[in-house]
Design a protein around this motif. Structure first.
Motif, mmCIF file in Angstrom:
data_model
loop_
_atom_site.group_PDB
_atom_site.id
_atom_site.type_symbol
_atom_site.label_atom_id
_atom_site.label_comp_id
_atom_site.label_asym_id
_atom_site.label_seq_id
_atom_site.Cartn_x
_atom_site.Cartn_y
_atom_site.Cartn_z
ATOM 1 N N GLY A 120 46.534 31.744 58.580
ATOM 2 C CA GLY A 120 45.442 32.339 57.833
ATOM 3 C C GLY A 120 45.406 33.845 57.879
ATOM 4 O O GLY A 120 45.251 34.505 56.845
ATOM 5 N N ALA A 121 45.531 34.429 59.069
ATOM 6 C CA ALA A 121 45.479 35.881 59.197
ATOM 7 C C ALA A 121 46.605 36.545 58.424
ATOM 8 O O ALA A 121 46.418 37.583 57.785
ATOM 9 C CB ALA A 121 45.541 36.274 60.669
ATOM 10 N N ALA B 246 34.597 33.395 51.702
ATOM 11 C CA ALA B 246 35.920 32.933 51.277
ATOM 12 C C ALA B 246 36.617 32.319 52.489
ATOM 13 O O ALA B 246 36.219 32.569 53.628
ATOM 14 C CB ALA B 246 36.752 34.086 50.710
ATOM 15 N N VAL B 247 37.640 31.525 52.228
ATOM 16 C CA VAL B 247 38.447 30.960 53.307
ATOM 17 C C VAL B 247 39.909 31.009 52.912
ATOM 18 O O VAL B 247 40.260 30.984 51.729
ATOM 19 C CB VAL B 247 38.068 29.493 53.644
ATOM 20 C CG1 VAL B 247 36.688 29.412 54.261
ATOM 21 C CG2 VAL B 247 38.167 28.603 52.420
ATOM 22 N N VAL B 248 40.754 31.075 53.927
ATOM 23 C CA VAL B 248 42.188 30.859 53.742
ATOM 24 C C VAL B 248 42.438 29.425 54.190
ATOM 25 O O VAL B 248 42.273 29.102 55.362
ATOM 26 C CB VAL B 248 43.025 31.843 54.582
ATOM 27 C CG1 VAL B 248 44.513 31.613 54.321
ATOM 28 C CG2 VAL B 248 42.648 33.268 54.247
ATOM 29 N N THR B 249 42.813 28.570 53.245
ATOM 30 C CA THR B 249 42.885 27.155 53.560
ATOM 31 C C THR B 249 44.059 26.507 52.840
ATOM 32 O O THR B 249 44.882 27.189 52.225
ATOM 33 C CB THR B 249 41.550 26.464 53.212
ATOM 34 O OG1 THR B 249 41.493 25.185 53.824
ATOM 35 C CG2 THR B 249 41.359 26.344 51.709
ATOM 36 N N PHE B 250 44.146 25.185 52.918
ATOM 37 C CA PHE B 250 45.254 24.465 52.304
ATOM 38 C C PHE B 250 44.809 23.050 51.980
ATOM 39 O O PHE B 250 43.680 22.640 52.293
ATOM 40 C CB PHE B 250 46.485 24.470 53.231
ATOM 41 C CG PHE B 250 46.233 24.003 54.638
ATOM 42 C CD1 PHE B 250 46.214 22.661 54.963
ATOM 43 C CD2 PHE B 250 46.003 24.921 55.656
ATOM 44 C CE1 PHE B 250 45.982 22.230 56.257
ATOM 45 C CE2 PHE B 250 45.778 24.512 56.959
ATOM 46 C CZ PHE B 250 45.766 23.149 57.259
ATOM 47 N N VAL C 258 43.782 31.439 49.152
ATOM 48 C CA VAL C 258 42.521 32.119 49.439
ATOM 49 C C VAL C 258 41.533 31.667 48.373
ATOM 50 O O VAL C 258 41.753 31.902 47.181
ATOM 51 C CB VAL C 258 42.665 33.651 49.407
ATOM 52 C CG1 VAL C 258 41.310 34.313 49.656
ATOM 53 C CG2 VAL C 258 43.685 34.122 50.432
ATOM 54 N N ILE C 259 40.469 31.009 48.806
ATOM 55 C CA ILE C 259 39.449 30.515 47.879
ATOM 56 C C ILE C 259 38.130 31.196 48.213
ATOM 57 O O ILE C 259 37.706 31.226 49.376
ATOM 58 C CB ILE C 259 39.311 28.986 47.958
ATOM 59 C CG1 ILE C 259 40.569 28.324 47.410
ATOM 60 C CG2 ILE C 259 38.080 28.507 47.190
ATOM 61 C CD1 ILE C 259 40.508 26.813 47.352
ATOM 62 N N ALA C 260 37.494 31.744 47.170
ATOM 63 C CA ALA C 260 36.226 32.452 47.348
ATOM 64 C C ALA C 260 35.108 31.719 46.613
ATOM 65 O O ALA C 260 35.355 30.840 45.783
ATOM 66 C CB ALA C 260 36.355 33.880 46.811
ATOM 67 N N ARG C 261 33.896 32.094 46.925
ATOM 68 C CA ARG C 261 32.756 31.539 46.206
ATOM 69 C C ARG C 261 32.847 31.943 44.740
ATOM 70 O O ARG C 261 33.436 32.966 44.396
ATOM 71 C CB ARG C 261 31.449 32.024 46.836
ATOM 72 C CG ARG C 261 31.378 31.710 48.337
ATOM 73 C CD ARG C 261 30.017 32.025 48.910
ATOM 74 N NE ARG C 261 29.004 31.096 48.430
ATOM 75 C CZ ARG C 261 28.861 29.854 48.917
ATOM 76 N NH1 ARG C 261 29.641 29.425 49.894
ATOM 77 N NH2 ARG C 261 27.936 29.066 48.429
ATOM 78 N N GLY C 262 32.268 31.136 43.877
ATOM 79 C CA GLY C 262 32.485 31.276 42.440
ATOM 80 C C GLY C 262 32.180 32.641 41.860
ATOM 81 O O GLY C 262 32.813 33.075 40.897
ATOM 82 N N GLU C 263 31.207 33.354 42.438
ATOM 83 C CA GLU C 263 30.837 34.663 41.892
ATOM 84 C C GLU C 263 31.856 35.761 42.216
ATOM 85 O O GLU C 263 31.821 36.842 41.623
ATOM 86 C CB GLU C 263 29.448 35.070 42.391
ATOM 87 C CG GLU C 263 29.338 35.286 43.898
ATOM 88 C CD GLU C 263 28.988 34.030 44.676
ATOM 89 O OE1 GLU C 263 28.563 34.160 45.840
ATOM 90 O OE2 GLU C 263 29.135 32.920 44.109
ATOM 91 N N LEU C 264 32.764 35.497 43.160
ATOM 92 C CA LEU C 264 33.798 36.477 43.512
ATOM 93 C C LEU C 264 35.029 36.193 42.661
ATOM 94 O O LEU C 264 35.743 35.226 42.877
ATOM 95 C CB LEU C 264 34.128 36.387 44.997
ATOM 96 C CG LEU C 264 32.989 36.773 45.949
ATOM 97 C CD1 LEU C 264 33.358 36.453 47.390
ATOM 98 C CD2 LEU C 264 32.650 38.247 45.803
#
Length: 322
Positions: A137-138, A176-180, A112-118
């Motif tokens: 992802g879910a 944010a996204v759930v990614t790989f 799970v990657i979020a924008r830098g401020e999170l």
């Protein structure tokens, strides 16, 4: 499909003649669906090196896991590279899936990657999170939110196939996204912040090769060739990753540096470990399947735990010669 049936009807009168002449008609190559997850690259390497002949099987590229799952459900592919939670989904929908090979365990490659401020998981409350809702992802985002007492109802889930993750993240469409991998590395380079990874739920994020029971019974010899070829490709991927990327080109799913990074974040079990994992005697993937299914019921991904006893088939990995 109509065209295929028409061609078959045209060929039928010639069949007795072919048999009378001693000709054997071979079935079409097995169609294996997979996205560009680097953990599936050994299968593509088997094709690239000739260990898996094109008359036996072809690997069809899909841009995301949801499309692979749909193709398997619709019979557009004979086998599919999927995550174990997707196998549970298939079982819950009476698709008769059979797991014949374990590709890998993700040990930090799914994130799970979020924008830098999170900076924290609880900061995701009310935020837009891009996920492949029918795929891993879910499940991964739900497990991440559990850590801080949040539920899926407390975030805004944005259905987003993985081939759109980077653009949506960069444009601000999602928080944010759930990614790989390889998207993971690219988003981190853009200033994204990793808040959760599959390393925090060890053994739960598993990639496997799935066929239907009917396909396994009818094409066992060809599937054995597929499994044998996979382990040859695995040896090459692990010992010569740069050569693997050269052979595969864009189908490697990553540039050499990202490809090596991705392999370092997953465990590709050998044939002996595959045998143990698929044995189905209350250990290996048997216990993992049960735990996954129970979690998916709690998350309302499925209504009830489907029958799981026949999902794991060790026969083909048992037939691998080392």
């Amino acid at each position: 499909m109509r065209r295929r049936r028409f061609l078959q009807s045209m060929l039928m009168p010639a069949l007795p003649v072919a048999l009378a002449q001693g000709c054997a008609l071979r079935e079409d190559p097995l169609r294996i669906g997979a996205n560009l997850w680097p953990g599936y690259s050994p299968l593509r390497l088997a094709v690239a090196t000739g260990a898996l002949a094109p008359e036996v099987a072809v690997v069809l590229d899909f841009p995301n896991s949801s499309m692979v799952l749909t193709a398997f459900r619709n019979g557009a592919v004979d086998a599919a590279a999927l995550t174990l939670d997707e196998v549970v989904l298939l079982a819950a929908n009476d698709q008769a899936p059979r797991v014949i090979l374990v590709f890998d365990f993700s040990d930090g490659a799914d994130v799970v990657i979020a924008r830098g401020e999170l900076r924290r998981l609880d900061g995701l409350r009310g935020k837009r999170i891009g996920v492949e809702t029918e795929a891993l992802g879910a499940y991964l985002v739900a497990r991440a939110l559990e850590r801080v007492g949040l539920t899926l109802a407390e975030v805004d889930i944005v259905p987003l196939p993985v081939d759109r993750h980077e653009a949506a993240f960069e444009s601000g469409q999602v928080d944010a996204v759930v990614t790989f991998e390889p998207v993971r590395s690219r988003l981190l380079a853009m200033g994204g912040r990793q808040l959760f990874s599959s390393s925090e739920i060890p053994g739960e994020v598993v990639d496997v090769l799935v066929v239907r029971a009917e396909t396994l019974a009818r094409r066992r010899a060809d599937l054995q060739t597929v499994v044998n070829g996979y382990f040859g490709g695995r040896a090459l991927a692990l010992s010569q990753p740069d050569e693997a990327v050269r052979l595969l080109g864009p189908r490697a799913g990553a540039e050499p540096e990202s490809y090596r990074a991705a392999l370092a974040l997953m465990n590709l079990p050998d044939a002996a470990t595959n045998r143990r994992l698929l044995a189905g005697r209350g250990e290996g993937l048997s216990a993992t399947l049960e735990r996954l299914a129970q979690t998916m019921v709690a998350l309302r991904s499925i209504e009830q735990v489907p029958p799981l006893g026949h999902l794991l088939v060790p026969d083909l990995v048992n037939g691998v010669r080392e």
